[in-house]
Design an enzyme around this catalytic site. Structure first.
Site, short mmCIF file in Angstrom:
data_model
loop_
_atom_site.label_atom_id
_atom_site.label_comp_id
_atom_site.label_asym_id
_atom_site.label_seq_id
_atom_site.Cartn_x
_atom_site.Cartn_y
_atom_site.Cartn_z
N SER A 8 0.85 -1.20 0.00
CA SER A 8 0.00 0.00 0.00
C SER A 8 0.88 1.24 0.00
CB SER A 8 -0.89 0.02 1.25
OG SER A 8 -1.39 1.34 1.45
N HIS A 33 -0.91 -1.62 -4.07
CA HIS A 33 -2.28 -1.46 -3.52
C HIS A 33 -2.55 0.03 -3.36
CE1 HIS A 33 -5.74 -2.79 -1.00
NE2 HIS A 33 -5.49 -1.71 -0.29
N ASP A 35 -4.93 2.84 -1.92
CA ASP A 35 -6.02 3.11 -0.97
C ASP A 35 -6.70 4.42 -1.33
OD1 ASP A 35 -4.06 1.48 1.38
OD2 ASP A 35 -6.13 0.95 0.93
N MET A 137 -10.93 -6.42 6.22
CA MET A 137 -10.20 -5.33 6.87
C MET A 137 -9.85 -5.71 8.31
SD MET A 137 -9.71 -3.04 4.63
CE MET A 137 -9.03 -1.77 5.68
N ASP A 175 -5.99 -6.42 5.21
CA ASP A 175 -5.46 -5.08 5.05
C ASP A 175 -5.55 -4.30 6.35
OD1 ASP A 175 -6.38 -2.36 2.73
OD2 ASP A 175 -5.17 -2.34 4.54
C1 DX5 Z 1 -7.09 1.53 5.34
C2 DX5 Z 1 -5.86 1.30 4.53
C3 DX5 Z 1 -4.66 0.86 5.38
C4 DX5 Z 1 -3.40 0.62 4.56
C5 DX5 Z 1 -2.43 -0.33 5.25
O1 DX5 Z 1 -6.89 2.34 6.40
O2 DX5 Z 1 -6.20 0.31 3.60
O3 DX5 Z 1 -5.05 -0.30 6.08
O4 DX5 Z 1 -3.66 0.11 3.38
O5 DX5 Z 1 -1.88 0.38 6.26
P1 DX5 Z 1 -0.75 -0.21 7.25
O6 DX5 Z 1 -0.08 -1.37 6.58
O7 DX5 Z 1 0.16 0.95 7.42
O8 DX5 Z 1 -1.52 -0.61 8.46
ZN ZN Z 2 -6.47 -0.91 1.45
#
Ligand code: DX5
Ligand code: ZN
Length: 220
Positions: A8, A33, A35, A137, A175
């Site tokens: 991400s 990825h 976001d 999630m 994620d």
């Molecule tokens: C939603 C996003 C995050 C991100 C990953 O908030 O989707 O979850 O991609 O973030 P990290 O790996 O930094 O937790």
């Molecule tokens: Zn994400």
């Protein structure tokens, strides 16, 4: 499915994006990825189709766009045109989910369904025959660097069973809060696609070493 790292870029340094993606790609990330946040479905605004276009210009790696936005159906064409390979949308956000998933496929992208930590697995039963990816999630979405919600591990196991019952290739993606501490638990729970942001782009040991450490845990 082969276990993959979806890096991400949410917490990457956008002023160094080309170098950071080159370094991460050389170290062995599998996907990029994206976001996508609109400040309405989630309390943050992040990036849009133009960032997807930029990443496509920088890298030939496959890209998945995680739409954390209020009207995902409206933006399917723009992300497909930008060169995204898979688009995932939240079940919480779309009262016409079959129409949206079909729209993604009609634009020659693979389709993913996403559920927040508080959303029951039963909510995605009716679309399991349409999706190429289920994203569970492990944080309430909106920010990188959050703490992994351990109760989600049970949900991942439940989704693993649902996917196995479909008898076709569907990624189980997780994620949020994945790092070298939590990744082994996520693997054991049955996931095979790991969205990792801060543990790659925002830490003391640097991108190359981070990705190497993560890939060692995945066994790839
Ligand atoms: C939603 C996003 C995050 C991100 C990953 O908030 O989707 O979850 O991609 O973030 P990290 O790996 O930094 O937790
Ligand atoms: Zn994400």
């Amino acid at each position: 499915m082969k276990k993959i790292i979806n890096a991400s870029i949410l917490n990457a340094d956008f002023s160094q994006l080309e170098n950071q993606l080159e370094e991460a790609s050389a170290a062995g990330i599998d996907w990029i990825h994206l976001d996508i946040m609109d400040g309405h479905f989630v309390p943050n605004i992040s990036m849009g189709p133009s960032m997807a276009k930029t990443c496509r210009r920088i890298s030939a790696l496959p890209m998945d766009a995680h739409l954390m936005i209020s009207n995902p159906n409206q933006f399917i064409p723009a992300f497909a045109d930008a060169g995204v390979n898979l688009i995932s949308v939240h079940i919480e956000q779309d009262i016409h989910i079959h129409r949206t998933l079909q729209n993604i496929k009609d634009h020659n992208c693979r389709a993913g369904i996403v559920l927040n930590p508080g959303t029951p697995v039963s909510s995605i039963e009716s679309v399991m025959d349409m999706v190429d990816l289920v994203l569970v999630m492990s944080v309430d979405p909106g920010f990188g660097g959050q703490k992994f919600l351990l109760p989600v591990l049970d949900k991942i196991q439940m989704v693993r069973k649902m996917i196995d019952a479909q008898n076709r290739d569907i990624y189980l993606q997780v994620d949020g809060g994945i790092d070298t501490e939590t990744l082994p638990f996520v693997i054991d729970a049955g996931a095979d696609s790991f969205v990792i942001g801060s543990a790659i782009f925002n830490n003391q040991i640097g991108i190359q070493q981070s990705v190497t450490n993560l890939k060692k845990l995945i066994g790839s």
